[in-house]
Design an enzyme around this catalytic site. Structure first.
Site, PDB file in Angstrom:
ATOM      1  N   GLU A 129     -34.696  18.672 -31.119  1.00 14.39           N
ATOM      2  CA  GLU A 129     -35.162  20.060 -31.279  1.00 14.39           C
ATOM      3  C   GLU A 129     -36.659  20.178 -31.549  1.00 14.39           C
ATOM      4  OE1 GLU A 129     -31.296  22.231 -33.205  1.00 14.39           O
ATOM      5  OE2 GLU A 129     -32.496  20.995 -34.544  1.00 14.39           O
TER       6      GLU A 129
HETATM    7  C1  TNX Z   1     -28.627  21.106 -34.809  1.00 15.28           C
HETATM    8  S1  TNX Z   1     -28.015  18.456 -34.063  1.00 15.28           S
HETATM    9  C2  TNX Z   1     -29.528  20.229 -35.398  1.00 15.28           C
HETATM   10  C3  TNX Z   1     -29.769  20.334 -36.851  1.00 15.28           C
HETATM   11  C4  TNX Z   1     -29.019  21.463 -37.482  1.00 15.28           C
HETATM   12  C5  TNX Z   1     -27.633  21.554 -36.910  1.00 15.28           C
HETATM   13  C6  TNX Z   1     -26.788  22.588 -37.562  1.00 15.28           C
HETATM   14  C7  TNX Z   1     -29.397  18.195 -34.219  1.00 15.28           C
HETATM   15  C8  TNX Z   1     -29.791  16.941 -33.731  1.00 15.28           C
HETATM   16  N1  TNX Z   1     -30.121  19.158 -34.787  1.00 15.28           N
HETATM   17  O1  TNX Z   1     -31.140  20.459 -37.102  1.00 15.28           O
HETATM   18  O2  TNX Z   1     -28.964  21.220 -38.847  1.00 15.28           O
HETATM   19  O3  TNX Z   1     -27.722  21.815 -35.529  1.00 15.28           O
HETATM   20  O4  TNX Z   1     -25.467  22.543 -37.115  1.00 15.28           O
END
Ligand code: TNX
Length: 496
Positions: free
Chosen positions: A309
């Site tokens: 992300e």
């Molecule tokens: C996605 S999964 C994220 C996290 C969040 C989560 C909440 C991932 C690699 N990143 O930063 O905490 O969703 O469900």
């Protein structure tokens, strides 16, 4: 049907009388198997209500397995590097056999880790016949499907003390999971004190989401946790998340910011707004220091560099920064792990790419696997255990949908990514993110019962939902006994 979760490869009831745990019962184990012997002795003693001693085994008898008859009924642990079954060396490490009859119990494996898996089975076999703790007469042979069976825990959004992580480790070991992955850093906090960069934890660990209390692990805390995990055959895989999710680092180290001005601490739950910068002289030394410290403090093969992300990092900049982080990890001699987005960057063979977002284009993951990466399966719609069980659940999120027990159970790791060679799948890892979770009980109530389902997907080669529902039902009594909070999913007729 014995209530074993995950279900073993082969379970054969042998008939006859059960093994009875008596005050004369002792556990005997060879050098190297002390930690598994301690777990077995504690399980037997805890169930029976008296101390069961663990002691070093004498030289093997003629048969090589059963020891010469001793003073009392024995539980014998055997390390046997020639133990047959299956050919895959990775899976052989944790293969074990368990044989119980009236005269004794024998747990055999090629490695101490294998004995820990046998110990987990033994713990689940303990029942009471009304007066005594007994083990039914049975022969079990068991081989894991995948070598990586883990849980990722976010201690950045909300901090969990070492004692809570130790309780989680015990739970993992009880279900034959062998990796505790810790998401140690994020926008909201930096949770591990690193000797070369003390300002990170000192300046960026005080709080968490919503201004809740924070915390960080000292080097001593970390050693204690790693040792607790090792003593249960569980590896700790630490994650420092870069190049996004870095507000806590930017807050603590002004030189990581282009204007040299540190941003405020962050207590919200947004993602994807912070990024490292490849054009700053501080960035590579920072990566070298943090991954160097992490490797020095943590035994094991893998270091996780995050990579998820990074919505505020332009694509070419992302590739440069992941490349720099990969180089920093490789300089330690460890194998890189990263969330699926890292598949956009060149990766050394053997890198573990952790798949989480099945809505995204997974073609880069397939391509990375063709180029030698392994894939760890964490599809959010099945194993993100911070997802709500159902609409209106008091805790958790729902962006990946609701994840009821059956959703955590009924999915196929080898079919999750279209076009991926099933042989590239290294394993299965559940994840629990803590934006909405503050306490041990809240975390446990999201893990249980779903973690048991994920454990079976990761370990067992066959799946049968109706049978799983029945096998898992009496586990509620063990969770109650151990003081673990759990959610009474309406999909099971729980037996307490
Ligand atoms: C996605 S999964 C994220 C996290 C969040 C989560 C909440 C991932 C690699 N990143 O930063 O905490 O969703 O469900």
């Amino acid at each position: 049907m014995l209530p074993l979760v995950p279900v073993p490869s082969s379970v054969r009831p042998t008939g006859g009388a059960p093994f009875v745990v008596t005050p004369g019962t002792a556990v005997e184990a060879p050098p190297g198997a002390e930690s598994a012997a301690a777990v077995v002795a504690a399980a037997l003693g805890g169930a029976a209500g008296f101390v069961v001693p663990a002691r070093r085994a004498g030289p093997p008898d003629e048969a090589g397995r059963r020891p010469a008859r001793g003073v009392g009924p024995l539980v014998v642990l055997v390390l046997d590097p020639t133990l047959p079954v299956d050919g895959d060396p990775g899976r052989l490490r944790e293969t074990y056999t368990l044989a119980a009859d009236e005269a004794g119990v024998c747990l055999a494996a090629r490695t101490p880790e294998g004995l820990h898996r046998a110990a987990a089975t033994l713990s689940q076999l303990l029942t009471t016949d009304g007066t005594s703790v007994v083990i039914p007469p049975v022969q079990i042979e068991d081989v894991p499907r995948y070598t990586w069976r883990g849980l990722s825990v976010d201690v950045a959004r909300h901090f969990l003390p070492v004692a809570d992580l130790e309780a989680i480790v015990d739970l993992l070991a009880g279900y034959k999971l062998n990796v505790l992955h810790l998401h140690l850093t994020d926008d909201q906090g930096w949770r591990l004190d690193l000797p070369s960069r003390p300002e990170l934890a000192a300046r960026s660990s005080a709080g968490g989401v919503d201004g809740d209390p924070g915390g960080a692990y000292s080097a001593a805390d970390w050693s204690r946790l790693v040792a607790h995990a090792a003593a249960r055959g569980v590896a700790v895989v630490p994650e420092i998340d870069v190049p996004g999710h870095v507000n806590a680092a930017l807050h603590a180290v002004p030189a990581l910011n282009p204007d040299g001005v540190a941003p405020d601490v962050y207590e919200g739950v947004a993602v994807g707004f912070s990024s490292l910068r490849s054009d700053l002289p501080e960035t590579v030394p920072f990566l070298t220091d943090v991954f160097g410290d992490l490797a020095a403090m943590t035994p094991g093969e893998h270091l996780h560099l995050g990579g998820d992300e990074a919505h505020h990092t332009p694509p070419d900049e992302y590739v440069r920064l992941v490349g720099a982080a990969v180089a920093a990890v490789r300089a330690t001699g460890r194998t890189v792990v990263g969330w699926q987005e890292v598949a956009a960057a060149p990766l050394p063979p053997g890198t573990v790419v952790q798949l989480w977002d099945t809505r995204a284009d997974t073609a880069p993951v397939v391509a990375a696997a063709r180029a030698g990466a392994r894939v760890l399966m964490s599809p959010a719609d099945h194993v993100y255990l911070d997802m709500q069980y159902a609409a209106g659940h008091a805790l958790g999120q729902d962006w990946a949908g609701y994840v009821e027990l059956r959703d955590a159970y009924a999915w196929e790791p080898a079919a999750t990514v279209p076009g991926l060679d099933p042989a590239a799948v290294v394993g299965v890892e559940a994840a629990i993110w803590t934006e909405t979770l503050r306490t041990r009980d809240e975390v446990m109530s999201m893990l249980l019962p779903r973690l048991a389902a994920v454990a079976e997907v990761a370990w067992s080669s066959s799946a049968d939902w109706e049978q799983f529902r029945e096998r898992v039902a009496p586990h509620a009594a063990a969770w109650d006994r151990d003081g673990l909070a759990w959610h009474a999913s309406p999909q099971v007729d729980w037996r307490r």
